[in-house]
Structure formats: C-alpha cells, structure tokens
Write a protein that holds these residues in place. Structure first.
Motif, PDB file in Angstrom:
ATOM      1  N   LEU A   1      -5.714   3.326   8.352  1.00 58.34           N
ATOM      2  CA  LEU A   1      -6.054   4.749   8.682  1.00 58.34           C
ATOM      3  C   LEU A   1      -6.201   4.684  10.159  1.00 58.34           C
ATOM      4  N   ALA A   2      -6.927   3.966  10.813  1.00 58.43           N
ATOM      5  CA  ALA A   2      -7.191   4.069  12.262  1.00 58.43           C
ATOM      6  C   ALA A   2      -5.766   3.840  12.941  1.00 58.43           C
ATOM      7  N   HIS A   3      -4.885   2.731  12.782  1.00 55.58           N
ATOM      8  CA  HIS A   3      -3.709   2.606  13.184  1.00 55.58           C
ATOM      9  C   HIS A   3      -2.712   4.023  13.070  1.00 55.58           C
TER      10      HIS A   3
ATOM     11  N   ILE B   1      -0.984  13.897   3.651  1.00 53.90           N
ATOM     12  CA  ILE B   1       0.000  14.913   3.033  1.00 53.90           C
ATOM     13  C   ILE B   1       1.550  14.610   3.522  1.00 53.90           C
ATOM     14  N   LEU B   2       1.427  14.144   4.649  1.00 51.52           N
ATOM     15  CA  LEU B   2       2.842  13.634   5.270  1.00 51.52           C
ATOM     16  C   LEU B   2       3.230  12.185   4.813  1.00 51.52           C
ATOM     17  N   VAL B   3       2.289  11.178   4.846  1.00 51.88           N
ATOM     18  CA  VAL B   3       2.547   9.842   4.516  1.00 51.88           C
ATOM     19  C   VAL B   3       1.698   9.446   3.300  1.00 51.88           C
ATOM     20  N   PRO B   4       1.928   9.632   2.254  1.00 51.32           N
ATOM     21  CA  PRO B   4       0.904   9.568   1.112  1.00 51.32           C
ATOM     22  C   PRO B   4       0.508   8.196   0.750  1.00 51.32           C
ATOM     23  N   ALA B   5       1.516   7.226   1.433  1.00 54.82           N
ATOM     24  CA  ALA B   5       0.948   5.732   1.080  1.00 54.82           C
ATOM     25  C   ALA B   5       0.494   5.204   2.566  1.00 54.82           C
ATOM     26  N   ILE B   6      -0.280   5.948   3.176  1.00 57.71           N
ATOM     27  CA  ILE B   6      -0.750   5.437   4.495  1.00 57.71           C
ATOM     28  C   ILE B   6      -1.759   4.416   4.212  1.00 57.71           C
ATOM     29  N   HIS B   7      -2.533   4.531   3.104  1.00 59.78           N
ATOM     30  CA  HIS B   7      -3.396   3.401   2.813  1.00 59.78           C
ATOM     31  C   HIS B   7      -2.903   2.343   2.639  1.00 59.78           C
ATOM     32  N   ARG B   8      -1.595   2.036   2.192  1.00 60.29           N
ATOM     33  CA  ARG B   8      -1.062   0.700   2.004  1.00 60.29           C
ATOM     34  C   ARG B   8      -0.346   0.204   3.141  1.00 60.29           C
TER      35      ARG B   8
ATOM     36  N   ARG C   1       2.264  -3.123   4.686  1.00 62.23           N
ATOM     37  CA  ARG C   1       3.369  -3.747   4.390  1.00 62.23           C
ATOM     38  C   ARG C   1       3.493  -4.747   2.902  1.00 62.23           C
ATOM     39  N   ALA C   2       2.573  -5.679   3.104  1.00 60.59           N
ATOM     40  CA  ALA C   2       2.419  -6.641   2.159  1.00 60.59           C
ATOM     41  C   ALA C   2       2.055  -6.150   0.783  1.00 60.59           C
ATOM     42  N   GLU C   3       1.107  -5.206   0.878  1.00 58.29           N
ATOM     43  CA  GLU C   3       0.784  -4.375  -0.549  1.00 58.29           C
ATOM     44  C   GLU C   3       1.993  -3.753  -1.247  1.00 58.29           C
ATOM     45  N   ILE C   4       2.991  -3.247   0.014  1.00 57.41           N
ATOM     46  CA  ILE C   4       4.041  -2.400  -0.797  1.00 57.41           C
ATOM     47  C   ILE C   4       5.313  -3.365  -1.334  1.00 57.41           C
ATOM     48  N   ARG C   5       5.285  -4.700  -0.429  1.00 55.47           N
ATOM     49  CA  ARG C   5       6.239  -5.718  -1.089  1.00 55.47           C
ATOM     50  C   ARG C   5       5.785  -6.081  -2.348  1.00 55.47           C
TER      51      ARG C   5
ATOM     52  N   SER D   1       9.270   6.783   8.157  1.00 55.02           N
ATOM     53  CA  SER D   1       7.976   6.250   8.949  1.00 55.02           C
ATOM     54  C   SER D   1       6.927   5.918   8.028  1.00 55.02           C
ATOM     55  N   ASP D   2       7.462   5.863   6.582  1.00 58.48           N
ATOM     56  CA  ASP D   2       6.307   5.768   5.485  1.00 58.48           C
ATOM     57  C   ASP D   2       5.686   4.601   5.501  1.00 58.48           C
ATOM     58  N   ILE D   3       6.166   3.539   6.071  1.00 61.25           N
ATOM     59  CA  ILE D   3       5.393   1.984   6.035  1.00 61.25           C
ATOM     60  C   ILE D   3       4.741   1.935   7.233  1.00 61.25           C
ATOM     61  N   GLU D   4       3.361   2.227   7.234  1.00 59.74           N
ATOM     62  CA  GLU D   4       2.680   1.816   8.432  1.00 59.74           C
ATOM     63  C   GLU D   4       3.152   2.619   9.753  1.00 59.74           C
ATOM     64  N   LEU D   5       3.837   3.892   9.381  1.00 58.07           N
ATOM     65  CA  LEU D   5       4.240   4.646  10.457  1.00 58.07           C
ATOM     66  C   LEU D   5       5.302   4.141  11.226  1.00 58.07           C
ATOM     67  N   ASP D   6       5.814   2.823  10.738  1.00 55.14           N
ATOM     68  CA  ASP D   6       6.705   2.031  11.583  1.00 55.14           C
ATOM     69  C   ASP D   6       8.115   2.891  11.319  1.00 55.14           C
ATOM     70  N   ARG D   7       8.970   3.408  12.367  1.00 55.93           N
ATOM     71  CA  ARG D   7      10.197   4.183  11.971  1.00 55.93           C
ATOM     72  C   ARG D   7      11.184   3.331  11.883  1.00 55.93           C
ATOM     73  N   VAL D   8      11.794   3.455  10.742  1.00 55.43           N
ATOM     74  CA  VAL D   8      12.972   2.746  10.089  1.00 55.43           C
ATOM     75  C   VAL D   8      14.383   3.826  10.043  1.00 55.43           C
ATOM     76  N   GLU D   9      15.198   3.461  10.669  1.00 53.51           N
ATOM     77  CA  GLU D   9      16.493   4.321  10.334  1.00 53.51           C
ATOM     78  C   GLU D   9      17.331   3.963   8.914  1.00 53.51           C
TER      79      GLU D   9
END
Lengths: 486, 221
Positions: A28-30, A154-161, A163-167, B195-203
């Motif tokens: 979240l902080a990031h 609201i905008l980025v609903p998976a902000i709490h996840r 990349r490793a979790e998403i994979r 930008s849904d993954i860690e707000l890292d923009r991907v085209e």
C-alpha cells in the motif's frame, strides 16, 4: 467461489488486523506513493485546475438538484436511440433484471467491464446463484476473482497483492475456469498481463452478453461513457450481441458539453494520466456496429436516501477517481478491506452510511475512520467536503444511539460532564475530587494515568491521559485574585 | 419490449417520487431554469496559434504514451503506411479508406462484417480518425466509413491511425464541441495499458499493443 463483504467487523477491529499485515502495508505504501506523485505532476500542468474543479462540482450539483427531470430526459433520449431502459429500486431488483435478460436468451455466461456498482449490488453472486458465469475482465478484478478475494481499492482493486502472489493465483486457478496460464509464467508484470490477455480472449470472442457500469450518462444525448485503460471495456462494449449497463442514478450529466470538465478532471485525478488509454461512448444501438440489443438499468439502491440529506448530498457528486484514498493517512495504513465495503477510504466512510443509513455497528464505525486532516477534500476533483460530511455523520451516529438501552461509555461520560457542569456546587465538588486525585498520583510520581481499564482502554491505547492538575483554575483564581497576588 | 411491466412502472414512479421528496429543500423552479455550466477554457499549447506548433505538441504527447508517431507530407503517406506495417501483415481495412491509403497496404482485407474470431486472425488495421487532441495526445474515432466498425480497430494487435494536421484541436473542450454524441466514439490515448500489478505500467493488455500514428502535414517543419 466469490468472497463477500457481508458480516465484516467494524473498522477498528478490521483495521487492527490489517495493520498487522506487513506485506499489505508495504504494498500500500508503495502504490499510494507512486500514484500520488503521478497525480501531482499532471494536475500541476493544468493552470486553471481550481476553476476546473469548481466547474466539475457545479455540473454534478446541477444534475443532482434536478435529478428527476434529467433522468426522465435520459430515458427519453435512450429510448429514442433504440435502448431499453429499466428502473431498479434496490440491488435485488437490478440483479433480477440482469438474470431475466440472460435467461430469456438462454445465455449462461457474461463478460464484465470493471464496475463499482455491480460489486455494490453483488451481481456476480446473483448470476452465479442462477447458474450464469460472470467473468471479470479487468486485470485487477480478474486477480481478485480468481483469488476468491475482495477488492481493496476503487481504481486498482488488487493493490494489496504483489506480483509473486498474482503469479501463484494465475498458475493455480486459470486452468480451472478456462485457458490455463502458460507453464513458464514468470512474475514480470508484462508476462502476467500477457497471460490475462490469452486467458480472456477466448471469453471475449465467445460471449453473447456483456454487463458494464458507466462513468457518465448524458441526459440530453442519451450517451453512456466508459473510461478504462486495458481495452477489456472496449471488448465487452463492442463484441457481444447484448449489452446491459447498470447505471447509478447519480451518474447523470445534463448535457454533452458538460461532460468536458469531467473528462479533464477524471484521468488526472485517478490514474495520474493526461488521458486514460480508452474512453468509449455509445448512444443506444448503432446499426451494424456493436451490440444490437442495448439495455440500461437505472439504479437507486440508497442513492435517494443520500440525496435527501442536504449536507451529505454532495457525496453523490463522486466520480470514483479514488484520489481521496491515495492521499488518506488512514487508508494508506489500513488498506481497503478494513472499510468492509466496495467503497473504501474517505469517500467510503461517508458514502456507505449515506446509502445504507446509520444503525449498523459496522457502518456506524466508518465516519470515525478519519483524522479529519482534510487531504481528501483538497484532492477531490469535484470538491466533496468529506470532512464536513464525516462530522455531520458522526452526529447522526450519536443521535441514532440516543435511545439505546445500554448507553455507550462516551454517552455516559458526557452525561456525567453535563451533570457536573450543570451546577456550581457540583462542579466545585468534582474539581475538589479531581485535584485530590492529582495530588495523590503526583505524590507517587505519576504524571499520566497510563492505560485506563474497561471501556476507557480504547481511548488510552493510543493517547496519554495526563493526571489531573493539583490545583483547579478556580482555586488558583481565588488564591491569587486572578493573578494579582503571587 | 417497449411495454413496461407492472413492477417496472412502479419502480420508475417510486424512484422519481423518492427523488422529489429528497429534494423538498431545493427551490425547483429556480433549479430548472439553470443554464448548462460553462467550464474554463482548455490548455493553449505553446505555439498553438500556429498549426505547426499544435502538430508538434500533439506528436510529443502521443509519443509520451509510448506510441509510435511519424509525420509525413501528403505525397509521402502511401510510403509511411507501408513502412508502418510489418512485412506480410494481413491488414483489415474499413470500407471507406481512401485509395492513397490502400496503396500502402500489400494485402488489405476489406471489412465485410467479419466475425470477431476472423478479426482475431488478422495482424493489423489501418483507419483514419475524426480528430486529434494535442494537450492529451488523444485520437478520437467516430467510426464513420473511413474508420469502420468499432471491432476492427480493436481486435487486431496493431493499429495504424492516420491524422491530418488540420484535424488536430488544442484540448478536450474543443474536441467535445466538434464531436457528434450520437456517433459511437472511441478515444484512444496510446496503446492498451495496465498498472494493476504494483502500479507498474505495462503496455498491452486487450486492445492493440502497438499504436502507430501517422500525422499528415502539408507543411512539415
């Protein structure tokens, strides 16, 4: 498989759980830091930003203050262009309309554009209960849906996840509901996005019906507007035969020209871009282009309740940009789940009580989930004075509990204070007792009371309560003649 | 479909009734007389008074989204289109694409109501647009015959879009004033992105992952 916000604990206890999750706090902080910086840069480019905010607020306010007339006009414009308009008083009625539309056409799966309102009414669960699969197509919503999880922003609903979790979620779940993730899936965001593209494409090409929300609904032209980034919105709005859009009645914009300030305000406030990658507008049915059957469901579900509150009404101006979440010191630390609603953060802290009314412990806790610092008002592109509404709602919550059989400790404390302050002799006696207590404590070297027992504990958990002074103001005045004598 | 069911009639009447009750404190006569809100003017990009300043600003802003932007004179358009397409690409074209555009496309596939799955098998699409917005780097399609149906500019992975210099307007309010809301509109600002993954923009998610904008400029700087 989908999770629900129903039965969430009140904010203080949910927040305590969230604060214990270090991964969540790091994510979240990031994320909020990155997006705050992007927003600040593009807002700074606009010389007349404040005038633009005033115009955006005025457009939405004008729409709300004649809402009935604008809705009737919207209905006329839509119908004239071949759309079918439905009205829904509440979530159950809206869900039933969508289910009936699907069933009548023997449709057993729908693709969905990311939409707050369909989450608010629990559409996916209602469809699932009727044997209709609902596929979320926004990347973050897909992550949330496959993870059996809840949205937290609201905008980025998976902000709490991360990349490793998403994979891990993609590898485990994609194969169960369609095209599996490739074996060599890495946790690079570009690779994960590519896997989502492949997974969803077969669904886009196959689906006969799509469900969307709308960012705006223009009354004089009958135009609906969807603002997005990925192109999943365009896919859903263009490829299927049947399009059903669920539109909260507060989404109305009176005229096409008045869309302008809102389209300038929203992307800069939301994603921190000059313009979002894709904005789609459509007006009823377009012959030989896109869905040939277009339905619009106009939804109340508590909005008229909010409209009836002259102070709270301004919350219906909200264009769901989420700028208030990103600047909120409380949201940044607790994340969205603690608010127990699809509308988290400062706007959620006012919108949920306004839509649902006070009286439920979870909802009643939300107006207190704020330090009243005012950063949300500064960031809001339509100038919703969130702190003003928070204070107003706190009063409503207190009023709602006046008749409780067991009064809250806070109410008892204030009743005691009223008793003591109500009469000079009672105040004298109370002050004498408190200075006696102060002298005893200080004699034992204590300058603060430490942690109070019982209901006072919640207050002293995060605050120092000083020991009472040894001499009261009135005693000092008598002794020194108002400071004349040493 | 137009006949309203009983439940629908009462839902409509009830919602409108609730709204009127909720607004009892508002002077409705005064409200119904209010004129549309006039928003403050849009940005005037540097050098916007001169067409070339506007084109330069537009090109810079489109490129900011990591789209490809090239400028060419009118007689260079055919070559510019040919250069924008990968060798051997199968390219869907809208029915009203002008001949000098078609001349740059080796294997055009005219859109005769192609199914989405057929479009998915094609590599690219070439369209014109209604206008371009300099301040935000946006192109707007209104899907008239030189642009085609919405699906053709969406499903293929590579979109080549031709903008004429005189189609470029300074900012959003200028665009809103020129566009017809009764046309379906697609506003495009760079390639598909997330930008849904860690707000890292991907085209590149679902829309075309490559956007190639050709600005036809009779008087290139």
């Amino acid at each position: 498989m989908s999770a629900t916000f129903v039965g969430m604990p009140a904010f203080p206890s949910a927040a305590r759980t969230a604060l214990g999750n270090t991964q969540l706090r790091h994510n979240l902080a990031h994320a909020t830091g990155v997006i705050r910086a992007k927003r600040a840069a593009v807002v700074g480019e606009v010389e007349n930003w404040e005038e633009l905010r005033l115009a955006g607020a005025a457009v939405k306010e004008r729409a709300l203050r004649s809402l009935d007339a604008h809705l009737v006009q919207l209905e006329e414009s839509l119908t004239a262009r071949g759309a079918v308009v439905h009205w829904a008083r509440d979530a159950a009625e809206a869900n039933r309309i969508v289910v009936d539309l699907a069933r009548a056409r023997e449709i057993d799966e729908v693709v969905k554009v990311k939409s707050m309102v369909t989450q608010e009414i629990g559409l996916n669960e209602a469809l699932e209960a009727s044997g209709i699969a609902a596929w979320e197509t926004d990347l973050a919503e897909l992550i949330v849906q496959l993870g059996g999880d809840l949205p937290s922003h609201i905008l980025v609903p998976a902000i709490h996840r991360n990349r490793a979790e998403i994979r891990e979620i993609f590898t485990r779940r994609m194969g169960e509901v369609g095209r599996p993730a490739p074996d060599d899936l890495t946790d690079e965001p570009a690779v994960l996005a590519g896997a989502a593209r492949e997974h969803l494409r077969e669904k886009f090409l196959r689906a006969r019906m799509a469900v969307s929300g709308a960012n705006f609904a223009v009354a004089d032209s009958g135009t609906l507007v969807v603002v997005e980034s990925e192109g999943n919105g365009r896919m859903c709005l263009t490829l299927p035969e049947v399009l059903v859009s669920i539109v909260g009645i507060e989404k109305v914009v009176p005229t096409w020209a008045e869309l302008d300030p809102l389209l300038r305000l929203l992307p800069r406030s939301s994603t921190g871009e000059r313009m979002n990658p894709y904005t789609s507008t459509w007006t009823g049915v377009v012959p030989d282009d896109g869905p040939q059957e277009v339905h619009v469901v106009l939804l109340d579900n508590g909005r008229t309740r909010a409209l009836g509150d002259p102070t709270g009404r301004q919350a219906l101006r909200c264009i769901r940009c989420s700028a208030c979440l990103n600047v909120c010191p409380v949201y940044e630390r607790t994340g969205g789940h603690a608010y127990g609603s699809v509308y988290p953060g400062p706007i959620g802290a006012i919108l949920n009580p306004l839509l649902r009314g006070t009286g439920d412990p979870q909802t009643d806790s939300l107006p207190y989930a704020s330090t009243l610092c005012g950063a949300c008002f500064e960031a809001c592109p339509v100038r919703i004075d969130i702190p003003e509404v928070l204070v107003h709602l706190r009063a409503e919550v207190v009023d709602a509990h006046r008749a409780d059989r067991l009064p809250k400790p806070e109410a008892l404390a204030f009743r005691g204070a009223a008793w003591a302050f109500g009469h000079a002799q009672r105040l004298d006696r109370t002050e004498w007792l408190s200075s006696l207590a102060g002298r005893l404590l200080r004699r034992r070297g204590r300058t603060s009371l430490g942690r109070l027992p019982g209901p006072g504990a919640a207050w002293t958990d995060a605050r120092d309560l000083p020991a009472p002074p040894t001499e009261t103001f009135r005693a000092w005045w008598r002794r020194t003649d108002g400071g004349e004598r040493p | 479909m137009s006949a309203r069911t009983g439940a629908q009639t009462s839902a409509r009447a009830e919602i409108l009734g609730r709204i009127r009750t909720a607004l009892l404190d508002v002077d409705r006569d005064a409200e119904s007389a209010t004129a549309p809100i006039v928003a403050p003017p849009g940005a005037r990009p540097p050098g916007a008074d001169h067409p070339d300043g506007l084109v330069a600003h537009f090109a810079e802003r489109v490129a900011d989204y990591r789209a490809t932007v090239v400028r060419c004179p009118p007689d260079g358009l055919t070559a510019a289109i040919a250069a924008a397409l990968p060798a051997g690409a199968r390219v869907v074209v809208p029915p009203g694409l002008p001949d000098d555009h078609l001349a740059g496309i080796p294997t055009p596939v005219p859109d005769s109501g192609l199914a989405a799955s057929e479009l998915d098998a094609l590599d690219a699409v070439v369209t014109r647009c209604r206008l371009g917005i300099a301040e935000t780097g946006t192109i707007v399609l209104d899907h008239t015959p030189d642009q085609g149906r919405r699906a053709i500019a969406l499903v293929p992975d590579h979109h080549v879009c031709i903008v004429h210099a005189d189609q470029i307007v300074p900012d959003v309010p200028d665009a809103i004033a020129r566009l017809d809301p009764h046309r379906p509109l697609t506003w495009i600002s760079g390639p598909s992105a997330t930008s849904d993954i860690e707000l890292d923009r991907v085209e590149g998610v679902h829309g075309p992952r490559r956007l190639h904008v050709i600005v036809v400029d009779p008087d290139p700087a």
